[in-house]
Design an enzyme around this catalytic site. Structure first.
Site, mmCIF file in Angstrom:
data_model
loop_
_atom_site.group_PDB
_atom_site.id
_atom_site.type_symbol
_atom_site.label_atom_id
_atom_site.label_comp_id
_atom_site.label_asym_id
_atom_site.label_seq_id
_atom_site.Cartn_x
_atom_site.Cartn_y
_atom_site.Cartn_z
ATOM 1 C CB ALA A 69 -1.011 -65.780 -25.572
ATOM 2 C CG LEU B 58 9.884 -68.341 -23.905
ATOM 3 C CD1 LEU B 58 10.737 -68.603 -22.676
ATOM 4 C CD2 LEU B 58 10.333 -69.238 -25.035
ATOM 5 N N GLY B 59 5.160 -68.433 -23.917
ATOM 6 C CA GLY B 59 3.851 -68.961 -23.530
ATOM 7 C C GLY B 59 3.221 -69.727 -24.684
ATOM 8 N NE ARG C 9 -3.123 -59.174 -26.068
ATOM 9 C CZ ARG C 9 -2.615 -59.400 -27.277
ATOM 10 N NH1 ARG C 9 -3.072 -58.759 -28.324
ATOM 11 N NH2 ARG C 9 -1.648 -60.284 -27.445
ATOM 12 C CG ASN D 157 16.537 -64.098 -18.818
ATOM 13 O OD1 ASN D 157 17.277 -64.859 -18.204
ATOM 14 N ND2 ASN D 157 16.908 -63.480 -19.921
ATOM 15 C CE LYS E 221 19.275 -67.520 -20.086
ATOM 16 N NZ LYS E 221 17.837 -67.746 -20.189
ATOM 17 C CG ASN F 113 22.527 -59.460 -23.011
ATOM 18 O OD1 ASN F 113 23.455 -60.181 -23.360
ATOM 19 N ND2 ASN F 113 21.281 -59.870 -23.030
ATOM 20 C CD GLU G 125 12.720 -60.033 -18.972
ATOM 21 O OE1 GLU G 125 11.758 -60.587 -18.429
ATOM 22 O OE2 GLU G 125 13.552 -60.657 -19.670
HETATM 23 P P1 NAP Z 1 6.618 -61.853 -24.422
HETATM 24 O O1 NAP Z 1 6.688 -62.378 -25.816
HETATM 25 O O2 NAP Z 1 6.643 -60.376 -24.207
HETATM 26 O O3 NAP Z 1 5.319 -62.465 -23.750
HETATM 27 C C1 NAP Z 1 4.870 -62.090 -22.481
HETATM 28 C C2 NAP Z 1 3.360 -62.213 -22.491
HETATM 29 O O4 NAP Z 1 2.864 -62.041 -21.167
HETATM 30 C C3 NAP Z 1 2.672 -61.154 -23.355
HETATM 31 O O5 NAP Z 1 1.823 -61.814 -24.263
HETATM 32 C C4 NAP Z 1 1.858 -60.337 -22.348
HETATM 33 O O6 NAP Z 1 0.599 -59.919 -22.812
HETATM 34 C C5 NAP Z 1 1.619 -61.370 -21.274
HETATM 35 N N1 NAP Z 1 1.228 -60.802 -19.986
HETATM 36 C C6 NAP Z 1 1.882 -59.936 -19.185
HETATM 37 N N2 NAP Z 1 1.172 -59.664 -18.072
HETATM 38 C C7 NAP Z 1 0.025 -60.392 -18.172
HETATM 39 C C8 NAP Z 1 -1.116 -60.543 -17.343
HETATM 40 N N3 NAP Z 1 -1.218 -59.914 -16.178
HETATM 41 N N4 NAP Z 1 -2.098 -61.372 -17.756
HETATM 42 C C9 NAP Z 1 -2.017 -62.020 -18.934
HETATM 43 N N5 NAP Z 1 -0.955 -61.916 -19.774
HETATM 44 C C10 NAP Z 1 0.057 -61.117 -19.390
HETATM 45 O O7 NAP Z 1 7.803 -62.446 -23.539
HETATM 46 P P2 NAP Z 1 8.677 -63.761 -23.784
HETATM 47 O O8 NAP Z 1 9.704 -63.455 -24.836
HETATM 48 O O9 NAP Z 1 7.805 -64.954 -23.970
HETATM 49 O O10 NAP Z 1 9.459 -63.841 -22.410
HETATM 50 C C11 NAP Z 1 8.895 -64.356 -21.207
HETATM 51 C C12 NAP Z 1 10.074 -64.593 -20.255
HETATM 52 O O11 NAP Z 1 10.918 -65.623 -20.790
HETATM 53 C C13 NAP Z 1 10.993 -63.358 -20.113
HETATM 54 O O12 NAP Z 1 11.466 -63.244 -18.803
HETATM 55 C C14 NAP Z 1 12.131 -63.642 -21.063
HETATM 56 O O13 NAP Z 1 13.356 -63.010 -20.712
HETATM 57 C C15 NAP Z 1 12.262 -65.158 -20.929
HETATM 58 N N6 NAP Z 1 12.864 -65.820 -22.089
HETATM 59 C C16 NAP Z 1 12.406 -65.583 -23.358
HETATM 60 C C17 NAP Z 1 13.000 -66.248 -24.442
HETATM 61 C C18 NAP Z 1 12.504 -66.034 -25.859
HETATM 62 O O14 NAP Z 1 13.117 -66.573 -26.783
HETATM 63 N N7 NAP Z 1 11.446 -65.305 -26.106
HETATM 64 C C19 NAP Z 1 14.051 -67.143 -24.215
HETATM 65 C C20 NAP Z 1 14.494 -67.377 -22.909
HETATM 66 C C21 NAP Z 1 13.890 -66.700 -21.857
HETATM 67 P P3 NAP Z 1 0.346 -58.821 -23.961
HETATM 68 O O15 NAP Z 1 0.601 -59.579 -25.222
HETATM 69 O O16 NAP Z 1 -1.058 -58.472 -23.754
HETATM 70 O O17 NAP Z 1 1.341 -57.721 -23.693
#
Ligand code: NAP
Length: 303
Positions: free
Chosen positions: A8, A11-12, A35, A103, A182, A190, A262
């Site tokens: 959550a 992006l989730g 959590r 990503n 990408k 970066n 990453e």
């Molecule tokens: P994020 O905000 O860090 O969210 C990741 C979530 O995964 C965290 O809430 C984390 O939990 C949870 N998680 C990790 N392991 C878990 C497990 N075993 N069980 C349950 N939950 C778990 O990351 P994000 O920004 O959404 O990015 C996700 C991917 O999308 C990455 O690869 C990123 O590069 C890519 N992406 C992101 C964006 C963006 O704008 N954010 C854009 C393009 C691509 P906790 O909260 O408990 O740590």
């Protein structure tokens, strides 16, 4: 058909709330009991979109719940993906669809290795979101998501739900090419923004370094069978620098906020692929060493 969204985070939350608000059944999978309690206290997921704040009461559970999973959005970071899929493995139906939002490259194969019968869809997204508080996410940048399956070009059933939820998307016959492109853009930009501590626009002052990296990255893409992704790479990198001149890159933000990067799925993946192809790319290799040294100095993980 129910959606399970693991993670959550930014992006989730963006995906879960958009699916839920059009009435599609969604359940979140959270990391641990703590959590889960925090989520119950927050009263659901909050999405802030164009200044509008909306809270969605979505059900949440742990990975070891018993209901089967037919459709899973894996919404964690690349370095958490393999461990996360192992936690839900016993629940995955043999014909489940798994959407991989990570990503870079490398994590998708690490996940797919554990899923001999299920279908893995690789995603590449330009949407932008960030966490403002626990379980509260701001939809910061409209974008688009490409989905594809390197093993099977037929579109999956889940696309109908994305359509219903108004998630801008496109089925892509060449998702690997898109992910490689990408990744190359990321490698050219970066790490340098981190090492020079600058916004994207600041890279104009390091034009020779950028050009040298683009040349090596183009060689790598061609050698890896991704000639189309190599076309006009340098020109696109320069366009991105101009279009996003005022922004800090995602890696720069991660490092300044003390978050794990990453790197292993981006620059690290590129260097490993080059070594596997017996390709000598000294600029890329030196960049990886400099970046690792920088992360080490800040006490951040090197992988
Ligand atoms: P994020 O905000 O860090 O969210 C990741 C979530 O995964 C965290 O809430 C984390 O939990 C949870 N998680 C990790 N392991 C878990 C497990 N075993 N069980 C349950 N939950 C778990 O990351 P994000 O920004 O959404 O990015 C996700 C991917 O999308 C990455 O690869 C990123 O590069 C890519 N992406 C992101 C964006 C963006 O704008 N954010 C854009 C393009 C691509 P906790 O909260 O408990 O740590």
């Amino acid at each position: 058909m129910s959606w399970h969204v693991l993670g959550a985070g930014s992006l989730g939350t963006l995906w879960a709330t958009r699916l839920a608000r059009v009435g599609l059944p969604v359940r979140l999978i959270l990391r641990d009991r703590q959590r889960l309690t925090a989520f119950a206290q927050a009263g659901g997921l909050t999405l802030v979109e164009q200044g509008q704040v909306q809270r969605h009461a979505i059900g949440a559970e742990l990975a070891d719940a018993e209901t089967p999973i037919q459709r899973l959005l894996l919404a964690c970071k690349a370095y958490d993906a393999e461990a996360a899929i192992l936690e839900v493995l016993p629940r995955l139906q043999p014909d489940a669809e798994i959407l991989l939002l990570q990503n870079g490259l490398g994590s998708q194969d690490a996940v797919a290795r554990h899923l001999p019968t299920q279908r893995c869809l690789f995603l590449s997204s330009t949407e932008g979101a960030f966490r403002q508080a626990d379980f509260q996410v701001v939809f910061a940048g409209a974008g688009h998501t490409w989905l594809g399956d390197p093993q099977d070009a037929s579109p999956p059933a889940c696309l109908a739900d994305l359509q219903a939820a108004d998630i801008p998307h496109q089925w892509s016959p060449d998702i690997l090419g898109r992910l490689w492109r990408k990744l190359a853009l990321n490698c050219a930009l970066n790490p340098l923004t981190v090492l020079h501590d600058c916004r994207n626009g600041g890279l104009h002052e390091h034009a020779d370094e950028v050009a040298g990296l683009c040349q090596e990255l183009s060689e790598l893409l061609q050698q890896c069978g991704q000639a189309a992704a190599a076309e006009q790479l340098h020109e696109e990198v320069l366009r991105v620098i101009d279009a996003t001149a005022a922004n800090y890159s995602s890696m720069h933000q991660d490092v300044t906020q003390g978050r794990r990067t990453e790197i292993s799925y981006l620059l690290g993946y590129a260097c490993t692929a080059a070594r596997q192809q017996d390709l000598h790319l000294p600029r890329l290799e030196a960049l990886l060493q400099r970046l690792r040294a920088h992360l080490a100095k800040r006490g951040l993980p090197l992988d």
